[in-house]
Design a protein around this motif. Structure first.
Motif, mmCIF file in Angstrom:
data_model
loop_
_atom_site.group_PDB
_atom_site.id
_atom_site.type_symbol
_atom_site.label_atom_id
_atom_site.label_comp_id
_atom_site.label_asym_id
_atom_site.label_seq_id
_atom_site.Cartn_x
_atom_site.Cartn_y
_atom_site.Cartn_z
ATOM 1 N N LEU A 11 25.116 -16.098 -44.001
ATOM 2 C CA LEU A 11 24.610 -17.201 -44.513
ATOM 3 C C LEU A 11 25.354 -18.492 -44.632
ATOM 4 O O LEU A 11 26.340 -18.390 -44.665
ATOM 5 C CB LEU A 11 23.252 -17.444 -46.515
ATOM 6 N N SER A 12 25.099 -19.868 -43.931
ATOM 7 C CA SER A 12 25.655 -20.854 -44.309
ATOM 8 C C SER A 12 25.547 -21.904 -44.379
ATOM 9 O O SER A 12 24.266 -22.067 -44.855
ATOM 10 C CB SER A 12 26.215 -20.960 -42.393
ATOM 11 N N ARG A 13 25.865 -22.424 -45.940
ATOM 12 C CA ARG A 13 25.570 -23.434 -47.068
ATOM 13 C C ARG A 13 26.091 -24.803 -46.057
ATOM 14 O O ARG A 13 27.478 -24.480 -45.934
ATOM 15 C CB ARG A 13 26.284 -23.798 -47.845
ATOM 16 N N VAL A 14 25.313 -25.389 -46.053
ATOM 17 C CA VAL A 14 25.276 -26.868 -45.293
ATOM 18 C C VAL A 14 25.196 -27.967 -46.210
ATOM 19 O O VAL A 14 24.646 -28.181 -46.935
ATOM 20 C CB VAL A 14 24.546 -27.432 -43.865
ATOM 21 N N THR A 15 26.193 -29.222 -45.716
ATOM 22 C CA THR A 15 25.342 -30.882 -46.702
ATOM 23 C C THR A 15 24.258 -31.125 -45.727
ATOM 24 O O THR A 15 23.946 -30.450 -44.677
ATOM 25 C CB THR A 15 26.323 -31.977 -46.590
ATOM 26 N N ARG A 16 23.760 -32.365 -46.577
ATOM 27 C CA ARG A 16 22.840 -32.485 -45.618
ATOM 28 C C ARG A 16 22.600 -33.542 -44.121
ATOM 29 O O ARG A 16 21.850 -32.864 -43.568
ATOM 30 C CB ARG A 16 21.169 -33.789 -46.474
ATOM 31 N N PRO A 17 23.625 -33.756 -44.023
ATOM 32 C CA PRO A 17 23.538 -34.664 -42.507
ATOM 33 C C PRO A 17 23.859 -33.257 -41.640
ATOM 34 O O PRO A 17 24.227 -34.133 -40.508
ATOM 35 C CB PRO A 17 24.959 -35.525 -43.021
ATOM 36 N N PHE A 18 24.051 -31.816 -41.728
ATOM 37 C CA PHE A 18 24.969 -31.065 -41.238
ATOM 38 C C PHE A 18 24.314 -31.131 -39.680
ATOM 39 O O PHE A 18 24.654 -31.355 -38.592
ATOM 40 C CB PHE A 18 24.699 -29.516 -41.170
ATOM 41 N N PHE A 19 22.850 -31.017 -39.502
ATOM 42 C CA PHE A 19 22.044 -30.949 -38.369
ATOM 43 C C PHE A 19 22.158 -31.725 -38.070
ATOM 44 O O PHE A 19 21.856 -32.867 -36.260
ATOM 45 C CB PHE A 19 20.511 -30.631 -38.580
ATOM 46 N N ASP A 20 22.224 -33.224 -38.154
ATOM 47 C CA ASP A 20 22.189 -34.644 -37.843
ATOM 48 C C ASP A 20 22.976 -34.182 -36.979
ATOM 49 O O ASP A 20 23.563 -35.319 -35.534
ATOM 50 C CB ASP A 20 22.405 -36.310 -38.628
ATOM 51 N N VAL A 21 24.168 -34.408 -37.845
ATOM 52 C CA VAL A 21 25.854 -34.451 -36.806
ATOM 53 C C VAL A 21 25.898 -33.582 -35.398
ATOM 54 O O VAL A 21 26.088 -33.871 -34.334
ATOM 55 C CB VAL A 21 27.811 -33.588 -37.784
ATOM 56 N N MET A 22 25.138 -31.582 -35.627
ATOM 57 C CA MET A 22 25.331 -31.059 -34.484
ATOM 58 C C MET A 22 24.305 -31.491 -33.313
ATOM 59 O O MET A 22 24.576 -31.695 -32.725
ATOM 60 C CB MET A 22 24.673 -30.303 -35.039
ATOM 61 N N GLY A 23 23.092 -32.469 -34.309
ATOM 62 C CA GLY A 23 22.410 -33.022 -32.983
ATOM 63 C C GLY A 23 21.274 -32.207 -32.602
ATOM 64 O O GLY A 23 21.056 -32.406 -31.187
ATOM 65 N N VAL A 24 20.822 -31.243 -32.561
ATOM 66 C CA VAL A 24 19.919 -30.346 -32.658
ATOM 67 C C VAL A 24 19.292 -30.142 -33.559
ATOM 68 O O VAL A 24 19.344 -30.291 -34.745
ATOM 69 C CB VAL A 24 20.721 -29.085 -32.046
ATOM 70 N N ALA A 25 17.961 -30.132 -33.294
ATOM 71 C CA ALA A 25 16.517 -29.971 -33.646
ATOM 72 C C ALA A 25 16.131 -29.116 -34.037
ATOM 73 O O ALA A 25 16.026 -28.458 -33.480
ATOM 74 C CB ALA A 25 15.331 -31.322 -33.299
ATOM 75 N N PRO A 26 15.298 -28.435 -35.071
ATOM 76 C CA PRO A 26 14.609 -27.164 -34.883
ATOM 77 C C PRO A 26 13.520 -27.343 -33.859
ATOM 78 O O PRO A 26 12.619 -27.873 -33.294
ATOM 79 C CB PRO A 26 14.071 -27.028 -36.814
ATOM 80 N N ILE A 27 12.614 -26.468 -33.432
ATOM 81 C CA ILE A 27 12.192 -25.724 -32.135
ATOM 82 C C ILE A 27 10.239 -25.656 -33.534
ATOM 83 O O ILE A 27 9.514 -25.707 -33.075
ATOM 84 C CB ILE A 27 11.679 -24.869 -31.749
ATOM 85 N N ARG A 28 10.314 -25.088 -34.519
ATOM 86 C CA ARG A 28 9.191 -25.152 -35.548
ATOM 87 C C ARG A 28 9.850 -25.893 -36.973
ATOM 88 O O ARG A 28 11.208 -25.396 -37.648
ATOM 89 C CB ARG A 28 9.266 -24.175 -35.011
#
Length: 799
Positions: A112-129
């Motif tokens: 498990l990784s605990r992240v802050t809200r902008p994490f996926f915006d930083v990585m630039g990867v969107a979920p497929i679901r």
């Protein structure tokens, strides 16, 4: 060209011995090259699973005595809220937590990784679901939700289409799945689930001096790490003016590209491995060139006849190069097939950090690099033989039967042998340095018991509202488990540790009551009979006892390094200290003991100042604890016993097991891998050098049959003939060793970062390599020399 290919094929078919040896030599070199190209591709060329990866950076604070450390949550929050113009987004994360995750009847341990809200915006990867976190889920006390990895979706949930309504239990807390990430995205550290830290109480992560969070950022177009660092330093200066604790630390900022951070010092290892493989490939080229040179001499009459019949010298040279290219092409096919198998094997043995977490594999880049190397090999191997073929004197060659120019190729072949000996010297020296360094690491006294112990990690979890979401249930669980195991037959001692030796430990401010000066120390949370189980001597005072619980004043035990650092010339026993911010605790503790220094972070790391606290008194970090079991039972029986005791308290908890021997082996694995990688390439190069020396000496001996026969007829003894041949064979070896020694000293400085207590110009290694190459020269020279000593003078004179 077609006719030249057919002609080259016919010539090779009529020389099966030459063709087979050449194919094996080049295939060996190309297979090694394919494997190393796969590592280079994974480390430097293959894109990371993030768009525009060159805009991704890691941000650290930098302390005076610690090059890079993590960032406190309040500082990260300020950066996120007042995002510097150089960044399009900034986020933080905590990784590496092992949790128990279940869906229906299926359950497993996951990361498990605990992240802050902008994490996926930083990585630039969107979920497929589904989606990532929204505003309501990133407030304190918000609903428990998680984003899961593609792997977890497929393995635990069997790829079910209604995954977003499936739900999970993380440490028995119902959690809603809101998204599934694409296949291949598992950042950081092979994460299976991502949860948000925003819904947890900020005080759980301490003050502005509790360095807990890794920070990632995405740079704006045109921004650089230097400009981003300048903005962050300006923000930190403002924070320090309003925070006295931060002002005392006065941290700097360090920024690096994400790929560079993932590779770390292993980038140099990959490049060193590539250089070693290219040296090996060059040795293969040298051996093939020598074979082709020797073959060109045997074909001088044929070449002379072709020239006499009107063939151009350019056509003669071209035919030799085509022959070399044909051999190289066939070797490339074999090398790619063998390299694929070797890549799979090396991938299983290679530490993931060597390639920055990118798996090894063959793709179009590796194939393209291999084909480029194949072309160069074919041309380089044939270049000298082709040039020599154009130097044939037609009239002299036809008159002498090809004997008159024998000295010329022999000189060229001796030069080539010197080149491969020099390369072998360098590789053997580098491998010797790494092997000696690895041996030194293996002999380092870590200061604690490293064998005969079984380790069992039990993860209770830490998510709010879960059964073990607060410290008290966790403390009660481990107290009960400790007592149950200690009373079991066959169990000698039991210790507990939140972070085991040979693992990273948090560090922070070490405050002595009544002092202005603030030191730094590592924070260790232990319990049970920890020091006796690991055989760590108590130098002064006492260790923890069962009375050091929540009902008694807090106590601490420090190591000798911390005593030297913070209490020079004083007795630390009885001093009042605190480490605020390490786990939300602000209470003080009395030092009751001093224990011996141990190398907690590995044999190559220095001893750090460390403070130990009892988990019974500071239970916040007890969401995951490791039991250290000293048992008179077998490992299998010990594992079964520990599992039974855990299940007796909580049948849904799956402990993980490892022996201390395996843990130590894991820590020293990278050093062994470096030594074995360079060592295997060096031994292959040495074997090829022996073959090259043998071939050249055998060729030279065969060309001197008449001369040696005359010497024997005039009274030369077999010993004198043997000595003559051996000395002639060792002369290019000696020249190559001299050149190789100079190159080896340069290589030693390149390897300095990987060496432990070994000098870069280690004389013992130099002497050992020199002896090995002299022995190789003797082995390569003796067989032709013994044959020369048995030459019959009459047969030689008749020739």
């Amino acid at each position: 060209m077609k006719l030249e290919l057919l002609y080259a094929w016919r010539r090779l078919r009529h020389a099966p011995g030459f063709s087979l040896v050449t194919l094996l030599t080049l295939s060996l070199g190309l297979a090694s090259t394919v494997t190393m190209f796969a590592a280079v591709n994974a480390a430097f060329l293959q894109p990371l699973p993030f768009p525009d990866e060159h805009a991704l950076v890691k941000v650290y604070e930098a302390a005076p005595r610690s090059q890079e450390i993590r960032v406190p949550l309040p500082v990260l929050r300020d950066w996120e809220a007042r995002r510097p113009q150089a960044f399009s987004a900034v986020a933080g994360y905590l990784s590496g937590a092992r949790i128990n995750v279940a869906s229906g009847q299926n359950a497993e341990r996951a990361s498990l990784s605990r992240v802050t809200r902008p994490f996926f915006d930083v990585m630039g990867v969107a979920p497929i679901r589904g989606r990532t976190f929204n505003a309501s889920e990133t407030t304190e006390g918000g609903p428990p939700v998680a984003v899961i990895s593609y792997r977890l979706w497929q393995q635990l949930l069997h790829g079910r289409e209604d995954v977003l309504s499936a739900g999970l239990e993380i440490d028995r807390l119902p959690v809603a799945i809101i998204g599934v990430m694409p296949e291949g995205f598992a950042f950081p550290d092979e994460t299976d689930l991502w949860a948000t830290v925003d819904r947890e109480a900020p005080t759980a992560y301490g003050t502005s001096t509790a360095h807990n969070f890794y920070v990632v950022g995405r740079l704006q177009r045109g921004a650089t790490p230097a400009s981003a660092r300048s903005e962050l330093l300006a923000l930190m200066a403002e924070q320090e003016r309003s925070d006295a604790l931060m002002a005392k630390e006065h941290m700097d900022i360090a920024i690096s590209l994400l790929r560079t951070d993932l590779l770390g010092p292993q980038a140099s290892l990959v490049l060193i491995g590539l250089g070693a493989v290219l040296c090996l490939l060059l040795v293969c080229c040298v051996n093939v060139a020598n074979l082709m040179l020797a073959r060109s001499v045997s074909r001088e009459v044929e070449t002379g006849i072709r020239l006499a019949l009107g063939s151009s010298r350019a056509a003669i040279a071209r035919s030799v190069i085509v022959e070399g290219m044909l051999l190289a092409g066939a070797s490339a096919i074999i090398g790619l097939a063998a390299g694929r198998l070797a890549t799979d094997l090396v991938s299983a043995l290679t530490p993931v950090s060597v390639t920055g977490g990118v798996p090894l594999g063959l793709d179009w880049r590796v194939v393209a690099l291999t084909l480029t190397a194949t072309t160069l090999v074919g041309v380089l191997s044939a270049l000298l033989p082709a040039w020599r073929s154009t130097r044939v004197d037609t009239r002299q060659t036809l008159a002498s039967g090809g004997r008159s120019l024998a000295a010329a190729p022999r000189r060229a072949m001796n030069v080539l042998v010197g080149v491969e000996v020099a390369l072998a010297f360098m590789l053997l020296f580098g491998a010797g340095l790494l092997a000696r360094s690895d041996a030194r690491l293996e002999r380092v006294d870590l200061g604690f018991r490293t064998s005969g112990l079984v380790l069992s990690n039990v993860a209770l979890g830490f998510l709010p509202n879960s059964p073990y979401g607060t410290p008290e249930p966790r403390r009660a669980f481990f107290e009960r488990l400790e007592s149950s195991l200690a009373a079991s037959p066959g169990i000698n001692r039991v210790g507990l540790a939140a972070i085991m030796p040979l693992g990273f430990s948090p560090n922070g401010r070490f405050v002595v009551e009544g002092r202005e000066k603030i030191d730094q120390a590592h924070f260790r949370l232990v319990g049970g009979d920890y020091f006796r189980t690991l055989q760590i001597p108590v130098r002064s005072g006492r260790a923890f006892t069962k009375d050091d619980d929540a009902g008694h004043p807090q106590v601490a035990v420090i190591n000798e390094a911390l005593a030297r650092q913070s209490f020079p010339g004083q007795d630390p026993i009885g001093q009042i200290v605190s480490m605020p911010g390490m786990d939300g605790g602000t209470g003080t503790a009395t030092i009751v003991g001093i224990v011996a220094d141990i190398r907690h972070e590995g044999p190559s790391k220095p001893v750090d100042p460390e403070a130990y606290f009892s988990y019974r008194q500071r239970p916040w970090r007890t969401y995951s604890m490791t039991l250290i079991v000293d048992s008179s039972l077998s490992n299998v029986a010990t594992v079964a016993l520990v599992r039974d005791r855990v299940r007796a308290i909580d049948p849904l908890l799956p402990p993980e097991f490892q022996t201390m021997d395996a843990r130590v082996a894991d820590v020293t694995a990278p050093a062994r891998f470096r030594a074995s990688l360079l060592g295997s390439l060096a031994l292959i190069t040495l074997a090829l050098a022996v073959v090259g020396i043998l071939g050249v000496v055998a060729y030279g001996t065969a060309r001197r049959t008449r001369e040696l026969g005359i010497r024997i007829a005039l009274g030369a003894t077999p010993l004198a003939v043997t000595r003559l041949v051996v000395v002639g064979g060792l002369l290019p070896v000696a020249a190559g060793m001299l050149a190789g020694a100079l190159g080896a000293l340069t290589l030693g400085r390149v390897l300095q970062a990987f060496l432990f207590e070994v000098e870069t110009s280690d004389p013992l290694t130099l002497a050992g390599v020199a002896l090995a190459l002299v022995a190789a020269g003797l082995v390569g020279s003796c067989w032709p020399a013994l044959r020369a000593a048995r030459i019959a003078p009459t047969a030689a004179l008749r020739e």
